[in-house]
Design a protein around this motif. Structure first.
Motif, mmCIF file in Angstrom:
data_model
loop_
_atom_site.group_PDB
_atom_site.id
_atom_site.type_symbol
_atom_site.label_atom_id
_atom_site.label_comp_id
_atom_site.label_asym_id
_atom_site.label_seq_id
_atom_site.Cartn_x
_atom_site.Cartn_y
_atom_site.Cartn_z
ATOM 1 N N GLU A 10 0.822 -1.204 0.000
ATOM 2 C CA GLU A 10 0.000 0.000 0.000
ATOM 3 C C GLU A 10 0.856 1.255 0.000
ATOM 4 O OE1 GLU A 10 0.961 -0.886 4.260
ATOM 5 O OE2 GLU A 10 0.440 -2.018 2.464
ATOM 6 N N ARG A 11 2.134 1.114 0.330
ATOM 7 C CA ARG A 11 3.008 2.287 0.357
ATOM 8 C C ARG A 11 3.823 2.433 -0.929
ATOM 9 N NH1 ARG A 11 1.404 5.572 4.522
ATOM 10 N NH2 ARG A 11 0.797 4.274 6.284
ATOM 11 N N ILE A 12 4.403 1.359 -1.405
ATOM 12 C CA ILE A 12 5.309 1.466 -2.551
ATOM 13 C C ILE A 12 4.730 0.897 -3.824
ATOM 14 C CG2 ILE A 12 7.355 1.456 -1.095
ATOM 15 C CD1 ILE A 12 7.743 -1.452 -1.734
ATOM 16 N N GLY A 13 3.492 0.387 -3.761
ATOM 17 C CA GLY A 13 2.811 -0.021 -4.987
ATOM 18 C C GLY A 13 2.978 -1.475 -5.326
ATOM 19 N N SER A 14 4.018 -2.144 -4.832
ATOM 20 C CA SER A 14 4.235 -3.553 -5.140
ATOM 21 C C SER A 14 5.307 -4.070 -4.200
ATOM 22 C CB SER A 14 4.692 -3.720 -6.601
ATOM 23 O OG SER A 14 5.902 -3.038 -6.805
ATOM 24 N N ASP A 15 5.514 -5.394 -4.229
ATOM 25 C CA ASP A 15 6.596 -5.967 -3.444
ATOM 26 C C ASP A 15 7.928 -5.397 -3.908
ATOM 27 O OD1 ASP A 15 4.805 -7.480 -2.089
ATOM 28 O OD2 ASP A 15 5.221 -9.343 -3.168
ATOM 29 N N LEU A 16 8.859 -5.229 -2.968
ATOM 30 C CA LEU A 16 10.172 -4.692 -3.283
ATOM 31 C C LEU A 16 11.238 -5.652 -2.798
ATOM 32 C CD1 LEU A 16 12.027 -2.349 -4.210
ATOM 33 C CD2 LEU A 16 11.872 -1.466 -1.865
ATOM 34 N N HIS A 17 12.119 -6.046 -3.711
ATOM 35 C CA HIS A 17 13.219 -6.935 -3.378
ATOM 36 C C HIS A 17 14.414 -6.101 -2.915
ATOM 37 C CE1 HIS A 17 16.971 -9.093 -4.389
ATOM 38 N NE2 HIS A 17 16.336 -10.125 -3.874
ATOM 39 N N LEU A 18 14.931 -6.391 -1.690
ATOM 40 C CA LEU A 18 16.110 -5.722 -1.160
ATOM 41 C C LEU A 18 17.174 -6.765 -0.886
ATOM 42 C CD1 LEU A 18 14.517 -3.205 1.376
ATOM 43 C CD2 LEU A 18 15.407 -2.703 -0.903
ATOM 44 N N ASP A 19 18.351 -6.553 -1.420
ATOM 45 C CA ASP A 19 19.469 -7.462 -1.199
ATOM 46 C C ASP A 19 20.197 -7.014 0.065
ATOM 47 O OD1 ASP A 19 21.627 -9.083 -1.206
ATOM 48 O OD2 ASP A 19 22.397 -8.486 -3.174
ATOM 49 N N LEU A 20 19.983 -7.742 1.147
ATOM 50 C CA LEU A 20 20.579 -7.391 2.426
ATOM 51 C C LEU A 20 21.796 -8.248 2.729
ATOM 52 C CD1 LEU A 20 17.373 -6.788 4.578
ATOM 53 C CD2 LEU A 20 18.693 -5.180 3.207
ATOM 54 N N ASP A 36 20.493 1.258 -3.996
ATOM 55 C CA ASP A 36 20.450 0.464 -5.225
ATOM 56 C C ASP A 36 19.039 0.413 -5.800
ATOM 57 O OD1 ASP A 36 23.137 -0.030 -5.041
ATOM 58 O OD2 ASP A 36 22.934 -2.054 -4.194
ATOM 59 N N ALA A 37 18.032 0.301 -4.928
ATOM 60 C CA ALA A 37 16.654 0.237 -5.404
ATOM 61 C C ALA A 37 16.253 1.532 -6.095
ATOM 62 C CB ALA A 37 15.705 -0.066 -4.238
ATOM 63 N N VAL A 38 16.766 2.678 -5.588
ATOM 64 C CA VAL A 38 16.470 3.960 -6.224
ATOM 65 C C VAL A 38 17.229 4.095 -7.538
ATOM 66 C CG1 VAL A 38 16.631 6.470 -5.986
ATOM 67 C CG2 VAL A 38 15.924 5.072 -4.037
ATOM 68 N N ARG A 39 18.523 3.748 -7.521
ATOM 69 C CA ARG A 39 19.341 3.852 -8.736
ATOM 70 C C ARG A 39 18.749 3.032 -9.880
ATOM 71 N NH1 ARG A 39 24.045 2.796 -5.377
ATOM 72 N NH2 ARG A 39 25.216 4.718 -4.979
ATOM 73 N N GLU A 40 18.293 1.822 -9.579
ATOM 74 C CA GLU A 40 17.814 0.897 -10.610
ATOM 75 C C GLU A 40 16.371 1.154 -11.016
ATOM 76 O OE1 GLU A 40 18.524 -2.864 -8.816
ATOM 77 O OE2 GLU A 40 20.710 -2.575 -8.726
ATOM 78 N N GLY A 41 15.722 2.125 -10.370
ATOM 79 C CA GLY A 41 14.358 2.453 -10.754
ATOM 80 C C GLY A 41 13.298 1.597 -10.096
ATOM 81 N N ARG A 42 13.691 0.699 -9.202
ATOM 82 C CA ARG A 42 12.686 -0.128 -8.517
ATOM 83 C C ARG A 42 11.936 0.688 -7.471
ATOM 84 N NH1 ARG A 42 15.189 -3.906 -5.611
ATOM 85 N NH2 ARG A 42 17.320 -3.215 -5.998
ATOM 86 N N LEU A 43 12.561 1.745 -6.956
ATOM 87 C CA LEU A 43 11.878 2.760 -6.155
ATOM 88 C C LEU A 43 11.879 4.039 -6.989
ATOM 89 C CD1 LEU A 43 13.171 2.247 -2.494
ATOM 90 C CD2 LEU A 43 10.835 2.012 -3.321
ATOM 91 N N ALA A 44 10.726 4.387 -7.521
ATOM 92 C CA ALA A 44 10.627 5.511 -8.445
ATOM 93 C C ALA A 44 10.612 6.837 -7.694
ATOM 94 C CB ALA A 44 9.369 5.377 -9.290
ATOM 95 N N PRO A 45 11.038 7.924 -8.339
ATOM 96 C CA PRO A 45 10.943 9.249 -7.719
ATOM 97 C C PRO A 45 9.515 9.531 -7.271
ATOM 98 C CG PRO A 45 12.287 9.363 -9.692
ATOM 99 C CD PRO A 45 11.703 7.981 -9.653
ATOM 100 N N GLY A 46 9.381 10.008 -6.028
ATOM 101 C CA GLY A 46 8.069 10.303 -5.477
ATOM 102 C C GLY A 46 7.408 9.137 -4.771
ATOM 103 N N ALA A 47 7.958 7.923 -4.900
ATOM 104 C CA ALA A 47 7.342 6.762 -4.251
ATOM 105 C C ALA A 47 7.418 6.909 -2.741
ATOM 106 C CB ALA A 47 8.047 5.480 -4.690
ATOM 107 N N ARG A 48 6.337 6.564 -2.060
ATOM 108 C CA ARG A 48 6.277 6.677 -0.601
ATOM 109 C C ARG A 48 6.752 5.371 0.026
ATOM 110 N NH1 ARG A 48 0.895 8.275 2.988
ATOM 111 N NH2 ARG A 48 1.980 8.477 5.002
ATOM 112 N N LEU A 49 7.736 5.473 0.910
ATOM 113 C CA LEU A 49 8.261 4.298 1.587
ATOM 114 C C LEU A 49 7.404 3.942 2.794
ATOM 115 C CD1 LEU A 49 10.716 5.232 -0.162
ATOM 116 C CD2 LEU A 49 12.173 4.232 1.613
ATOM 117 N N PRO A 50 7.463 2.699 3.236
ATOM 118 C CA PRO A 50 6.710 2.308 4.442
ATOM 119 C C PRO A 50 7.242 3.056 5.663
ATOM 120 C CG PRO A 50 7.535 0.383 3.249
ATOM 121 C CD PRO A 50 8.207 1.571 2.663
#
Length: 482
Positions: A10-20, A36-50
């Motif tokens: 509900e915050r970022i629009g879809s599941d997000l894969h994070l390499d920890l 990395d998620a921002v650089r690769e476009g998986r977190l788009a500009p303006g996306a709201r994080l949890p």
């Protein structure tokens, strides 16, 4: 630390894969993963994080670890945090541009921009609105049993609709119990020949005669199943079926009688009768590939060969030319004595055509939408073929169009010895197309001459004129084209 998934959709629009994984503290690893998620476009500009509490729970981290990571990324400019708006990806933190495709090296053909290959209808013409409406009606009317284990013959609704349609439009004599739904012509051929993975033996026995020009992968399906193919010659009257008399071991023949593929002529009436007589006399079988039987432009389509003898002819069709190859539905209209064998080859849990698509197609046909779509595309493809013929007559008279006015492709006859050079010239013009020689059976005795097989149905409507212009440039001698 293992890889993790953020599931606060509900915050970022879809599941997000994070390499920890990787070295460093949990805070450092999380900061690196979010960057990395921002650089690769998986977190788009303006996306709201949890909220940091939610992300900490998702990832199994301490709340302070996530809060500190957010604060660091805000300080670096990757994120923004405002009261009442939450934490978001900064608008300026856009991912880098994708690397540009390198330009072709000098002396190499251009990348194809015009697709004139045969066999594909115009993708943009798929009747999305009518198909969606049919799907809604079909789902609303479907019985509960439709969503359980299926009948290997296919849904009864579709088999009934096909029985009526094929009788009316193609002159096929059938009933629903003799129709088996499959996922296309190639699937039907595999079932008949026993070539489906995990299937039992098919009903075909070789050798099997095929037209000397046709689709190579059809021959490969037969021969891969142990059914050796024997080429039949072609002339102005279609396949030379009289050659079957000199092949006593041949048990069947695969034909495209309404519109020979690819050369374009119909099977002459005398030969239609002769091949049925041959099958009756020797217990042979005729496979009728009715791949584009609805598309005849100069007259009413010739009726199906199957109507002459339903016990000796297997009628094979699909919607890959009339609707789209993405709708993976075809059918076999079988002689009664072959039904059980085909169903045994298909199996109880074979990967059948999807039930929802079957129900939708049944409704699409029964409602008259299929007929309307075919009529609309028949007009469009006829206009395109006419444009091709007119342009060639005016600007490249050394090239002629042969075959009947039908189908989704045309054969362009070229001066002897020029096919290879013209195909190369087409690639320089950015055109993807097929030369006639590529369809020749490797054991065919007599070549059909030089030519191109042009799929005039493939380009989008707005792109057809440009594709035609590029083709004309490729067909003209280099001094004339300059």
């Amino acid at each position: 630390m293992p890889e993790s998934w953020v599931n606060s959709a509900e915050r970022i629009g879809s599941d997000l894969h994070l390499d920890l994984s990787g070295p460093g503290s949990r805070r450092a690893v999380l900061i690196r993963a979010l960057r990395d998620a921002v650089r690769e476009g998986r977190l788009a500009p303006g996306a709201r994080l949890p909220p940091y509490r939610s992300l900490a729970a998702d990832l199994g981290l301490a709340r302070n670890t996530v809060a500190d990571a957010y604060a660091e990324l805000v300080a670096e400019g990757w994120l923004t945090a405002r009261q009442g708006s939450g934490t978001r990806v900064a608008e300026r933190a856009a991912p880098p541009e994708r690397p540009r495709r390198p330009k072709p090296a000098p002396g190499r053909p251009a990348t194809a921009v015009h697709d004139l290959r045969q066999g594909t209808p115009e993708a943009a013409s798929f009747p999305r609105t009518a198909w969606l409406s049919a799907a809604r009606r079909a789902l609303g009317a479907a019985p509960d049993a439709a969503f359980g284990p299926g009948d290997p013959r296919g849904r009864i609704e579709l088999r009934r609709a096909l029985t009526d349609y094929l009788a009316r439009a193609r002159g096929v004599r059938a009933d629903p119990e003799r129709i088996v739904v499959c996922s296309g012509f190639a699937h039907a051929l595999r079932l008949l020949s026993g070539g489906s993975p995990g299937a039992g033996g098919g009903v075909l026995r070789g050798p099997f005669a095929v037209e000397s020009y046709g689709l190579g992968f059809h021959r490969e399906i037969l021969e891969g199943s142990g059914v050796r193919t024997v080429p039949l010659g072609l002339d102005a009257r279609g396949a030379r079926v009289e050659e079957l008399a000199g092949q006593p071991r041949v048990r069947g023949v695969l034909l495209t009688p309404a519109h020979q593929f690819p050369t374009g002529g119909p099977l002459h009436p005398a030969r239609r009768a002769a091949v049925v007589d041959w099958a009756r006399a020797g217990g042979g079988l005729v496979l009728e590939d009715d791949y584009d039987g609805e598309f005849r432009y100069d007259r009413e389509p010739v009726g199906a060969l199957q109507g002459l003898d339903p016990e000796r002819v297997v009628h094979l069709g699909s919607v890959s030319k009339s609707l789209s190859p993405a709708v993976r539905i075809g059918w076999m209209v079988l002689p009664e004595h072959l039904v059980d064998g085909v169903l045994a080859a298909k199996g109880e849990r074979e990967a059948w055509a999807g039930v929802l698509d079957q129900l939708t197609l049944a409704e699409f046909i029964a409602s008259g939408q299929y007929d309307r779509h075919v009529r609309r595309m028949r007009q469009r493809y006829r206009r395109r073929r006419d444009q091709l013929v007119t342009a060639l007559a005016e600007r490249a008279p050394h090239v002629t169009v042969t075959g009947i006015a039908a189908g989704l492709h045309a054969v362009l006859r070229l001066p002897p010895g020029t096919e290879t050079s013209v195909v190369k010239a087409a690639s320089w013009q950015g055109i993807a197309l097929d030369g006639l020689a590529g369809f020749r059976h490797p054991r065919a005795a007599v070549p059909a001459g030089d030519g191109l097989v042009i799929g005039y149905a493939t380009p989008a409507e707005h792109a057809y004129r440009a594709a035609l212009e590029a083709l004309l440039r490729a067909l003209l001698p280099s001094d004339a084209a300059s």
